[in-house]
Structure formats: structure tokens, C-alpha cells
Design a protein around this motif. Structure first.
Motif, PDB file in Angstrom:
ATOM      1  N   GLU A 198       0.896 -10.645  16.301  1.00  0.00           N
ATOM      2  CA  GLU A 198       0.544  -9.460  15.516  1.00  0.00           C
ATOM      3  C   GLU A 198       1.700  -9.058  14.600  1.00  0.00           C
ATOM      4  N   PRO A 199       1.420  -8.761  13.334  1.00  0.00           N
ATOM      5  CA  PRO A 199       2.487  -8.343  12.423  1.00  0.00           C
ATOM      6  C   PRO A 199       3.115  -7.022  12.872  1.00  0.00           C
ATOM      7  N   ASP A 200       4.381  -6.868  12.570  1.00  0.00           N
ATOM      8  CA  ASP A 200       5.100  -5.614  12.830  1.00  0.00           C
ATOM      9  C   ASP A 200       4.839  -4.684  11.645  1.00  0.00           C
ATOM     10  N   GLU A 201       3.873  -3.779  11.790  1.00  0.00           N
ATOM     11  CA  GLU A 201       3.494  -2.942  10.653  1.00  0.00           C
ATOM     12  C   GLU A 201       4.627  -2.047  10.197  1.00  0.00           C
ATOM     13  N   ASP A 202       5.435  -1.549  11.118  1.00  0.00           N
ATOM     14  CA  ASP A 202       6.568  -0.708  10.719  1.00  0.00           C
ATOM     15  C   ASP A 202       7.528  -1.487   9.828  1.00  0.00           C
ATOM     16  N   ALA A 203       7.792  -2.746  10.176  1.00  0.00           N
ATOM     17  CA  ALA A 203       8.684  -3.570   9.358  1.00  0.00           C
ATOM     18  C   ALA A 203       8.061  -3.835   7.992  1.00  0.00           C
ATOM     19  N   VAL A 204       6.758  -4.105   7.967  1.00  0.00           N
ATOM     20  CA  VAL A 204       6.097  -4.335   6.684  1.00  0.00           C
ATOM     21  C   VAL A 204       6.223  -3.102   5.800  1.00  0.00           C
ATOM     22  N   ARG A 205       5.947  -1.945   6.348  1.00  0.00           N
ATOM     23  CA  ARG A 205       6.024  -0.720   5.550  1.00  0.00           C
ATOM     24  C   ARG A 205       7.455  -0.437   5.099  1.00  0.00           C
ATOM     25  N   GLU A 206       8.428  -0.782   5.946  1.00  0.00           N
ATOM     26  CA  GLU A 206       9.835  -0.644   5.533  1.00  0.00           C
ATOM     27  C   GLU A 206      10.110  -1.519   4.316  1.00  0.00           C
ATOM     28  N   GLY A 207       9.648  -2.764   4.371  1.00  0.00           N
ATOM     29  CA  GLY A 207       9.845  -3.671   3.252  1.00  0.00           C
ATOM     30  C   GLY A 207       9.145  -3.202   1.994  1.00  0.00           C
ATOM     31  N   VAL A 208       7.922  -2.694   2.138  1.00  0.00           N
ATOM     32  CA  VAL A 208       7.169  -2.184   0.983  1.00  0.00           C
ATOM     33  C   VAL A 208       7.927  -1.036   0.323  1.00  0.00           C
ATOM     34  N   ALA A 209       8.392  -0.095   1.135  1.00  0.00           N
ATOM     35  CA  ALA A 209       9.123   1.047   0.591  1.00  0.00           C
ATOM     36  C   ALA A 209      10.396   0.590  -0.126  1.00  0.00           C
ATOM     37  N   THR A 227       3.351   3.049  -6.311  1.00  0.00           N
ATOM     38  CA  THR A 227       2.634   3.098  -5.035  1.00  0.00           C
ATOM     39  C   THR A 227       1.721   1.884  -4.905  1.00  0.00           C
ATOM     40  N   ALA A 228       1.735   1.249  -3.734  1.00  0.00           N
ATOM     41  CA  ALA A 228       0.847   0.117  -3.476  1.00  0.00           C
ATOM     42  C   ALA A 228      -0.553   0.633  -3.188  1.00  0.00           C
ATOM     43  N   PHE A 229      -1.528   0.128  -3.934  1.00  0.00           N
ATOM     44  CA  PHE A 229      -2.899   0.617  -3.797  1.00  0.00           C
ATOM     45  C   PHE A 229      -3.560   0.074  -2.531  1.00  0.00           C
ATOM     46  N   ALA A 230      -4.243   0.973  -1.811  1.00  0.00           N
ATOM     47  CA  ALA A 230      -5.020   0.622  -0.614  1.00  0.00           C
ATOM     48  C   ALA A 230      -4.176  -0.129   0.415  1.00  0.00           C
ATOM     49  N   LEU A 231      -2.927   0.291   0.587  1.00  0.00           N
ATOM     50  CA  LEU A 231      -2.021  -0.447   1.477  1.00  0.00           C
ATOM     51  C   LEU A 231      -2.541  -0.482   2.910  1.00  0.00           C
ATOM     52  N   THR A 232      -3.087   0.624   3.398  1.00  0.00           N
ATOM     53  CA  THR A 232      -3.564   0.659   4.784  1.00  0.00           C
ATOM     54  C   THR A 232      -4.658  -0.376   5.014  1.00  0.00           C
ATOM     55  N   ARG A 233      -5.596  -0.507   4.072  1.00  0.00           N
ATOM     56  CA  ARG A 233      -6.651  -1.515   4.215  1.00  0.00           C
ATOM     57  C   ARG A 233      -6.078  -2.925   4.139  1.00  0.00           C
ATOM     58  N   HIS A 234      -5.108  -3.125   3.269  1.00  0.00           N
ATOM     59  CA  HIS A 234      -4.495  -4.448   3.170  1.00  0.00           C
ATOM     60  C   HIS A 234      -3.753  -4.820   4.459  1.00  0.00           C
ATOM     61  N   ARG A 289      -4.483  -3.758   7.413  1.00  0.00           N
ATOM     62  CA  ARG A 289      -5.512  -4.020   8.414  1.00  0.00           C
ATOM     63  C   ARG A 289      -6.008  -5.466   8.278  1.00  0.00           C
ATOM     64  N   ARG A 290      -6.207  -5.913   7.035  1.00  0.00           N
ATOM     65  CA  ARG A 290      -6.663  -7.290   6.834  1.00  0.00           C
ATOM     66  C   ARG A 290      -5.555  -8.292   7.147  1.00  0.00           C
ATOM     67  N   LEU A 291      -4.309  -7.953   6.857  1.00  0.00           N
ATOM     68  CA  LEU A 291      -3.186  -8.828   7.211  1.00  0.00           C
ATOM     69  C   LEU A 291      -3.179  -9.091   8.717  1.00  0.00           C
ATOM     70  N   ARG A 292      -3.369  -8.058   9.479  1.00  0.00           N
ATOM     71  CA  ARG A 292      -3.420  -8.205  10.942  1.00  0.00           C
ATOM     72  C   ARG A 292      -4.593  -9.088  11.348  1.00  0.00           C
ATOM     73  N   ARG A 293      -5.766  -8.844  10.742  1.00  0.00           N
ATOM     74  CA  ARG A 293      -6.943  -9.631  11.081  1.00  0.00           C
ATOM     75  C   ARG A 293      -6.737 -11.110  10.761  1.00  0.00           C
ATOM     76  N   SER A 294      -6.128 -11.393   9.611  1.00  0.00           N
ATOM     77  CA  SER A 294      -5.868 -12.780   9.232  1.00  0.00           C
ATOM     78  C   SER A 294      -4.852 -13.424  10.163  1.00  0.00           C
ATOM     79  N   ALA A 295      -3.785 -12.686  10.488  1.00  0.00           N
ATOM     80  CA  ALA A 295      -2.747 -13.242  11.363  1.00  0.00           C
ATOM     81  C   ALA A 295      -3.324 -13.594  12.731  1.00  0.00           C
ATOM     82  N   LEU A 296      -4.048 -12.664  13.317  1.00  0.00           N
ATOM     83  CA  LEU A 296      -4.644 -12.937  14.625  1.00  0.00           C
ATOM     84  C   LEU A 296      -5.699 -14.027  14.525  1.00  0.00           C
ATOM     85  N   GLY A 297      -6.386 -14.081  13.381  1.00  0.00           N
ATOM     86  CA  GLY A 297      -7.437 -15.072  13.196  1.00  0.00           C
ATOM     87  C   GLY A 297      -6.926 -16.502  13.170  1.00  0.00           C
TER      88      GLY A 297
END
Length: 287
Positions: A64-75, A42-49, A51-59
Motif C-alpha cells: 500500500e502506498p504511503d499517502e502521507d509521504a505522497v502528499r508531502e512530495g506533492v506539497a 493546486t493538484a486537481f482531484a488529488l484525493t481521487r487520484h 484513491r486510484r493509486l492505491r487501487r492500482s498498487a494493490l491490484g
């Protein structure tokens, strides 16, 4: 199995060619990333990570990152990875782009997304050195986790050359800032104090959780006021009147046992913070 990679809905090996030669993440470092520790698959603190990925990308102006695709890749990578897996990395770039620094508008980008899983080991203690380079707290990417990591590569290479595993950086006004891939805490006066985000340091997930969990547990761990932690505070560590602790996604909370090649005493509050973090981590892998 070593490193497992997911991209475009498929798993790949480390030798597979996945990025275009004109990918903007390759040509000019136009991308963002996150690294998570992995425990029992299991990836630790994935939801917080994420959230920061989105903040960095927009920054930095990416779409905006496709969170569903990211989670698919993680799984996918965690399901395929071996039992020695300890690290997950998510990388998002602007995708194919111009050869110069100018990038396509977000709506015209074809982002590249890669998710990797592989080995990762942590150490109970850290060994750090001072280096002559600084963080620019007024940089356009200050506080964002970007793939433009050349400064960190140079600094940590110097740390390894001196037998350490991390380099400590000041900012441009002489304040203690951070390590190349970690946040720093100073233990003195019965408190554990970390530089504020205004210093230019990254808003580390481990840093964030340690501040939250310590407040709940009644440990005196806090963010410093602006200008409170000068880089010279490290002289107090070598003098034995203060102590250091590093925090990061792979090292977790790791008291410093060596500074500039000399052994230093690990602080008692640093040890308490390390034990607290490990205990809370075991209770919830996505806090």
C-alpha cells in the motif's frame, strides 16, 4: 523552472540520478502512477487520484502506498515549481528487485516513490486516429494505471506520425475501448455515452467526474451497456451522424475535431459537457 522532482524527502532536478539500476519499475515496468492537472499551484482531484493509486498498487500486488509521504512530495514540488506548472505525476514502483519478473513480497519491498511537477498544456479539441492494436479486457492489469506503457507509446507514436494527438483502441472483442491516455465518449441519439469499465478501459478520474456532474446537471451522459459501442461506431463519426469527445486529466473534456486525418463536426452535447466540466472544476479543485 522546468521539472521539479521529489524523492526520499528531498527535492531534485531532472538530471539527478534517483533510481537503482535494479529498480523493478525500470527492469520490468513493475509500478503504478497517477497524473493530475495543476491549477494555480493546486493538484486537481488529488484525493481521487490517490484513491486510484492505491487501487492500482494493490491490484498489481505492490504494498500500500504511503499517502502521507505522497502528499508531502506533492506539497514540496508544487511549492518549488514555477508559474507555468500544469502537470503533476506520482510514480510508485516495487523498488530494487530481482532481474526477472518475480518480485519480492510486499513486506520485503523497498518501494521507490517519485513526485514530479512540470509544464502541461491542454487543447480545446482533440485529433484522433484509429490504430490496429487492441486493449486486452481480460489482461491481469486491465483497468489499472501501471507504468508498463510500451503499448501506449507505440500507439500514440503512430497517432503523432499521422498528425493526431491520440489513438483510439478497440478491445479484443471489437468494442470501442479508450485512447492511450484518455477515455472516449460517443455523442449520438441525443446522448453522450462512454464504454463501460468491462471493456478494459481505465476508470478515468475525468470520466468519473463528468458522469457525476452531468447527472447532477441533467445532461444525458451515461456509461454504455456491454457491447453497445462497437468499434465501427467510429464510421458514424466520419459519416457525420455521431460525434466524439475525449476526456483525461490534462485534456479535461476535449471534443474531437479530426478523425483519421479528416475534419469532423464537434457535437453540441460535447460542447455542453466541456463547459460544464470547466465550470465545476473552477468551483472545487478536490471534488
Amino acid at each position: 523552472m522546468g521539472v521539479v522532482i521529489w524523492s526520499n524527502g528531498r527535492l531534485h532536478g531532472p538530471e539527478d540520478l534517483l533510481l537503482s539500476g535494479i529498480d523493478h519499475g525500470l527492469t520490468v515496468g513493475d509500478g503504478v502512477f497517477e497524473t493530475c492537472a495543476v491549477y494555480d499551484g493546486t493538484a486537481f482531484a488529488l484525493t481521487r487520484h490517490l484513491r486510484r493509486l492505491r487501487r492500482s498498487a494493490l491490484g498489481i500486488g505492490l504494498g500500500e502506498p504511503d499517502e502521507d509521504a505522497v502528499r508531502e512530495g506533492v506539497a514540496a514540488v508544487l511549492a518549488a515549481a514555477g508559474p507555468d506548472t500544469g502537470r503533476l505525476r506520482i510514480t510508485l514502483t516495487g523498488g530494487p528487485g530481482p532481474l526477472g519478473s518475480y518480485r519480492f513480497a510486499p513486506e520485503d519491498q523497498r518501494q521507490s516513490l517519485l513526485v514530479l511537477a512540470g509544464p502541461g498544456a491542454r487543447s480545446e479539441v482533440s485529433r484522433v486516429v484509429r490504430v490496429p492494436w487492441v486493449r486486452n479486457e481480460r489482461s491481469a492489469v486491465a483497468g489499472l494505471k501501471t507504468t508498463s506503457y510500451a503499448e501506449n507509446v507505440v500507439a500514440v507514436a503512430e497517432a503523432y506520425r499521422q498528425g493526431a494527438d491520440e489513438a483510439l483502441l478497440a478491445n479484443t472483442v471489437g468494442e470501442l475501448c479508450e485512447g492511450t491516455a484518455s477515455n472516449v465518449f460517443v455523442e449520438r441519439g441525443g446522448e453522450l455515452v462512454t464504454p463501460p469499465l468491462s471493456s478494459g478501459c481505465l476508470a478515468g478520474i475525468t470520466r468519473e467526474l463528468l458522469l457525476e456532474w452531468s447527472a447532477e446537471a441533467g445532461l444525458p451522459v451515461r456509461e454504455a451497456a456491454a457491447g453497445e459501442l462497437r468499434y465501427e461506431v467510429l464510421d458514424e463519426v466520419t459519416g457525420g451522424t455521431a460525434h466524439l469527445t475525449m476526456s483525461g486529466s490534462i485534456r479535461n473534456v476535449s471534443p474531437v475535431a479530426s478523425l483519421d486525418g479528416s475534419d469532423v463536426v464537434v457535437g453540441p452535447l460535447s460542447m455542453q459537457a466541456q463547459r460544464l466540466f470547466q465550470a465545476r472544476l473552477a468551483d472545487d479543485l478536490d471534488p
